[in-house]
Motif scaffolding. Structure first.
Motif, PDB file in Angstrom:
ATOM      1  N   GLY A 132      39.860  42.221  45.387  1.00  0.00           N
ATOM      2  CA  GLY A 132      39.802  42.053  43.941  1.00  0.00           C
ATOM      3  C   GLY A 132      38.369  41.945  43.465  1.00  0.00           C
ATOM      4  O   GLY A 132      37.427  41.836  44.268  1.00  0.00           O
ATOM      5  N   VAL A 133      38.207  41.965  42.155  1.00  0.00           N
ATOM      6  CA  VAL A 133      36.886  41.882  41.528  1.00  0.00           C
ATOM      7  C   VAL A 133      36.598  40.427  41.162  1.00  0.00           C
ATOM      8  O   VAL A 133      37.466  39.730  40.632  1.00  0.00           O
ATOM      9  N   ARG A 134      35.392  39.982  41.440  1.00  0.00           N
ATOM     10  CA  ARG A 134      35.018  38.606  41.136  1.00  0.00           C
ATOM     11  C   ARG A 134      35.197  38.287  39.651  1.00  0.00           C
ATOM     12  O   ARG A 134      34.862  39.096  38.785  1.00  0.00           O
ATOM     13  N   ASP A 135      35.705  37.099  39.376  1.00  0.00           N
ATOM     14  CA  ASP A 135      35.822  36.586  38.011  1.00  0.00           C
ATOM     15  C   ASP A 135      34.796  35.475  37.872  1.00  0.00           C
ATOM     16  O   ASP A 135      34.961  34.391  38.429  1.00  0.00           O
ATOM     17  N   ILE A 136      33.721  35.746  37.136  1.00  0.00           N
ATOM     18  CA  ILE A 136      32.605  34.800  37.111  1.00  0.00           C
ATOM     19  C   ILE A 136      32.687  33.811  35.960  1.00  0.00           C
ATOM     20  O   ILE A 136      31.826  32.937  35.833  1.00  0.00           O
ATOM     21  N   GLU A 137      33.700  33.917  35.097  1.00  0.00           N
ATOM     22  CA  GLU A 137      33.822  32.982  33.979  1.00  0.00           C
ATOM     23  C   GLU A 137      34.977  32.009  34.150  1.00  0.00           C
ATOM     24  O   GLU A 137      35.088  31.040  33.414  1.00  0.00           O
ATOM     25  N   ALA A 138      35.835  32.253  35.119  1.00  0.00           N
ATOM     26  CA  ALA A 138      36.995  31.378  35.308  1.00  0.00           C
ATOM     27  C   ALA A 138      36.577  29.952  35.643  1.00  0.00           C
ATOM     28  O   ALA A 138      37.284  28.994  35.303  1.00  0.00           O
ATOM     29  N   ASP A 139      35.415  29.800  36.292  1.00  0.00           N
ATOM     30  CA  ASP A 139      34.992  28.471  36.712  1.00  0.00           C
ATOM     31  C   ASP A 139      34.793  27.511  35.549  1.00  0.00           C
ATOM     32  O   ASP A 139      34.956  26.301  35.684  1.00  0.00           O
ATOM     33  N   LEU A 206      35.705  43.674  45.469  1.00  0.00           N
ATOM     34  CA  LEU A 206      35.617  45.068  45.059  1.00  0.00           C
ATOM     35  C   LEU A 206      34.600  45.226  43.928  1.00  0.00           C
ATOM     36  O   LEU A 206      34.218  44.255  43.280  1.00  0.00           O
ATOM     37  N   GLU A 207      34.204  46.462  43.691  1.00  0.00           N
ATOM     38  CA  GLU A 207      33.205  46.738  42.664  1.00  0.00           C
ATOM     39  C   GLU A 207      33.763  46.480  41.263  1.00  0.00           C
ATOM     40  O   GLU A 207      34.943  46.681  40.987  1.00  0.00           O
ATOM     41  N   LEU A 208      32.881  46.066  40.372  1.00  0.00           N
ATOM     42  CA  LEU A 208      33.241  45.718  39.007  1.00  0.00           C
ATOM     43  C   LEU A 208      33.907  46.874  38.260  1.00  0.00           C
ATOM     44  O   LEU A 208      34.764  46.667  37.407  1.00  0.00           O
ATOM     45  N   LYS A 209      33.558  48.107  38.598  1.00  0.00           N
ATOM     46  CA  LYS A 209      34.093  49.261  37.881  1.00  0.00           C
ATOM     47  C   LYS A 209      35.605  49.386  38.031  1.00  0.00           C
ATOM     48  O   LYS A 209      36.270  50.025  37.209  1.00  0.00           O
ATOM     49  N   PHE A 210      36.177  48.790  39.083  1.00  0.00           N
ATOM     50  CA  PHE A 210      37.611  48.868  39.285  1.00  0.00           C
ATOM     51  C   PHE A 210      38.389  47.886  38.406  1.00  0.00           C
ATOM     52  O   PHE A 210      39.607  48.013  38.254  1.00  0.00           O
ATOM     53  N   ASP A 244      29.096  52.671  32.540  1.00  0.00           N
ATOM     54  CA  ASP A 244      29.065  54.129  32.360  1.00  0.00           C
ATOM     55  C   ASP A 244      30.305  54.832  32.905  1.00  0.00           C
ATOM     56  O   ASP A 244      30.749  55.829  32.328  1.00  0.00           O
ATOM     57  N   HIS A 245      30.847  54.320  34.014  1.00  0.00           N
ATOM     58  CA  HIS A 245      31.964  55.002  34.662  1.00  0.00           C
ATOM     59  C   HIS A 245      33.045  54.012  35.113  1.00  0.00           C
ATOM     60  O   HIS A 245      33.340  53.910  36.307  1.00  0.00           O
ATOM     61  N   PRO A 246      33.642  53.284  34.188  1.00  0.00           N
ATOM     62  CA  PRO A 246      34.704  52.357  34.585  1.00  0.00           C
ATOM     63  C   PRO A 246      35.915  53.121  35.107  1.00  0.00           C
ATOM     64  O   PRO A 246      36.258  54.177  34.590  1.00  0.00           O
ATOM     65  N   VAL A 247      36.526  52.604  36.130  1.00  0.00           N
ATOM     66  CA  VAL A 247      37.767  53.189  36.628  1.00  0.00           C
ATOM     67  C   VAL A 247      38.955  52.545  35.931  1.00  0.00           C
ATOM     68  O   VAL A 247      39.983  53.182  35.719  1.00  0.00           O
ATOM     69  N   MET A 248      38.782  51.294  35.536  1.00  0.00           N
ATOM     70  CA  MET A 248      39.831  50.587  34.806  1.00  0.00           C
ATOM     71  C   MET A 248      39.204  49.581  33.852  1.00  0.00           C
ATOM     72  O   MET A 248      38.295  48.847  34.219  1.00  0.00           O
ATOM     73  N   ILE A 249      39.677  49.576  32.611  1.00  0.00           N
ATOM     74  CA  ILE A 249      39.266  48.585  31.611  1.00  0.00           C
ATOM     75  C   ILE A 249      40.373  47.549  31.513  1.00  0.00           C
ATOM     76  O   ILE A 249      41.552  47.892  31.357  1.00  0.00           O
ATOM     77  N   HIS A 250      40.010  46.289  31.600  1.00  0.00           N
ATOM     78  CA  HIS A 250      40.990  45.205  31.606  1.00  0.00           C
ATOM     79  C   HIS A 250      40.772  44.314  30.384  1.00  0.00           C
ATOM     80  O   HIS A 250      39.738  43.673  30.251  1.00  0.00           O
ATOM     81  N   TYR A 251      41.768  44.291  29.504  1.00  0.00           N
ATOM     82  CA  TYR A 251      41.677  43.488  28.281  1.00  0.00           C
ATOM     83  C   TYR A 251      42.146  42.061  28.571  1.00  0.00           C
ATOM     84  O   TYR A 251      43.141  41.577  28.010  1.00  0.00           O
ATOM     85  N   ALA A 252      41.390  41.388  29.433  1.00  0.00           N
ATOM     86  CA  ALA A 252      41.778  40.063  29.926  1.00  0.00           C
ATOM     87  C   ALA A 252      41.298  38.976  28.967  1.00  0.00           C
ATOM     88  O   ALA A 252      40.402  38.197  29.274  1.00  0.00           O
ATOM     89  N   GLN A 253      41.897  38.934  27.805  1.00  0.00           N
ATOM     90  CA  GLN A 253      41.580  37.903  26.827  1.00  0.00           C
ATOM     91  C   GLN A 253      42.821  37.685  25.964  1.00  0.00           C
ATOM     92  O   GLN A 253      43.780  38.449  26.025  1.00  0.00           O
ATOM     93  N   ALA A 254      42.817  36.617  25.187  1.00  0.00           N
ATOM     94  CA  ALA A 254      44.009  36.252  24.424  1.00  0.00           C
ATOM     95  C   ALA A 254      44.390  37.309  23.391  1.00  0.00           C
ATOM     96  O   ALA A 254      45.571  37.583  23.174  1.00  0.00           O
TER      97      ALA A 254
END
Length: 325
Positions: A132-139, A206-210, A244-254
């Motif tokens: 998975g991709v690191r979540d740096i704001e969950a903390d 995994l890389e942030l672009k995923f 520049d080249h996201p493979v997936m955009i995640h709308y992870a907000q309310a």
């Protein structure tokens, strides 16, 4: 020809976003790759919802959709966040739900696939339970939450909106049973916390672009002088690749793009449905779904103002100042 297994969870309230997510996955897939897409759903999922999702098979001959009825599984679970729902817990059961599958990709429904996902399946997962991709704001939230168990490790925490799952190893090590031991615990991020706690030490980053998470303001522009807490987790080039080249955009907000188009990258979601979704699906299902959120409240006005400032370059200047070392 390659065969890939991808899993989503949904209920009737989330069928439209899930439809768009699956459609965008297949739209960007190579035509000689075959996809088995599983939708984990509660027992009361309406037939009309199944028909909406199944209609995607008519457009893509390399797709087969399967529904798995989870009945009332996790119905007694308590969720802390208002914008999460019980089906998010279903992914914890995947090792036994897919007994003949060694590896699968789990995706949330609040996403838009913008590139070919097959690259993920080539990643070596030997010795890892999940990727998975690191979540740096969950903390920020985790450190303030009153857990009734040992909280997850914030330094090595991943976002569960995209999980590359080594189901074979998880079955061998009884990981699903360990997941269930935490299902009734008091957790900030529900199953996401469970995955991070149980799989700790065997998570492949995994890389942030995923999983380009739009709640991160730094993915919306290039800035050479990011704070160290960002560059410790994501190298500069990795951030640029995600921009520049996201493979997936995640709308992870309310607030999601179908609720307010002025969320970050929300215009990409709208552009996709207008350009690529069949007209009958758009008119009969997606448009009525969007119109349910036409009322403008304080939060949406704030998002709209931020969008205007961003387009004018003013908000970007503020963010630049915040991120300077």
């Amino acid at each position: 020809m390659n065969n890939y297994t991808v899993v989503f969870s949904s209920d009737d309230n989330y069928i439209v976003p899930t439809y768009v997510a699956i459609h965008s996955l297949l739209y960007h897939a190579r035509r000689n790759d075959c996809y088995d897409v599983y939708v984990l759903a509660p027992g009361n999922l309406m037939d009309s919802s199944k028909d909406t999702i199944s209609s995607i098979e008519k457009e893509f001959t390399n797709l087969k959709i399967h529904f798995i009825n989870l009945g009332d599984a996790f119905s007694s679970s308590s969720l802390f966040l208002d914008h999460t729902s019980i089906p998010t817990m279903y992914r914890l059961l995947l090792p036994s739900l897919l007994p003949d599958c060694d590896k699968c990709l789990y995706l949330d429904g609040d996403i838009l696939v913008t590139g070919d996902m097959s690259e993920l399946f080539d990643i070596d997962m030997e010795g890892y339970y999940v990727g998975g991709v690191r979540d740096i704001e969950a903390d920020i939230c985790i450190k303030k939450f009153d857990y009734d168990c040992t909280p997850p490790d914030c330094e090595n925490y991943i976002n569960a909106g995209l999980l590359l799952m080594n189901l074979r190893l998880m079955r061998e090590d009884g990981i699903e049973q360990k997941f269930m031991e935490y299902a009734g615990k008091k957790l900030m991020f529900a199953d996401q916390d469970i995955v991070n706690i149980v799989c700790h030490g065997k998570i492949r980053f995994l890389e942030l672009k995923f999983n380009t998470i739009v709640k991160y303001t730094f993915v919306n522009y290039k800035q050479k002088h990011y704070s160290s807490y960002i560059t410790d987790k994501y190298p500069i080039q990795e951030i640029y690749d995600a921009i520049d080249h996201p493979v997936m955009i995640h709308y992870a907000q309310a607030i999601k793009p179908w609720q307010c188009r002025y969320v970050y990258k929300g215009e990409k979601w709208y552009r996709y449905i207008k350009k690529n979704v069949p007209d009958n699906i758009y008119r009969e299902h997606i448009l009525p779904y969007i119109k349910k959120y036409d009322d403008v409240d304080t939060i949406k006005r704030r998002i709209f103002l931020r969008w205007i400032l961003y387009k004018l370059g003013i908000f970007r200047l503020v963010l630049n100042k915040q991120h300077r070392l």
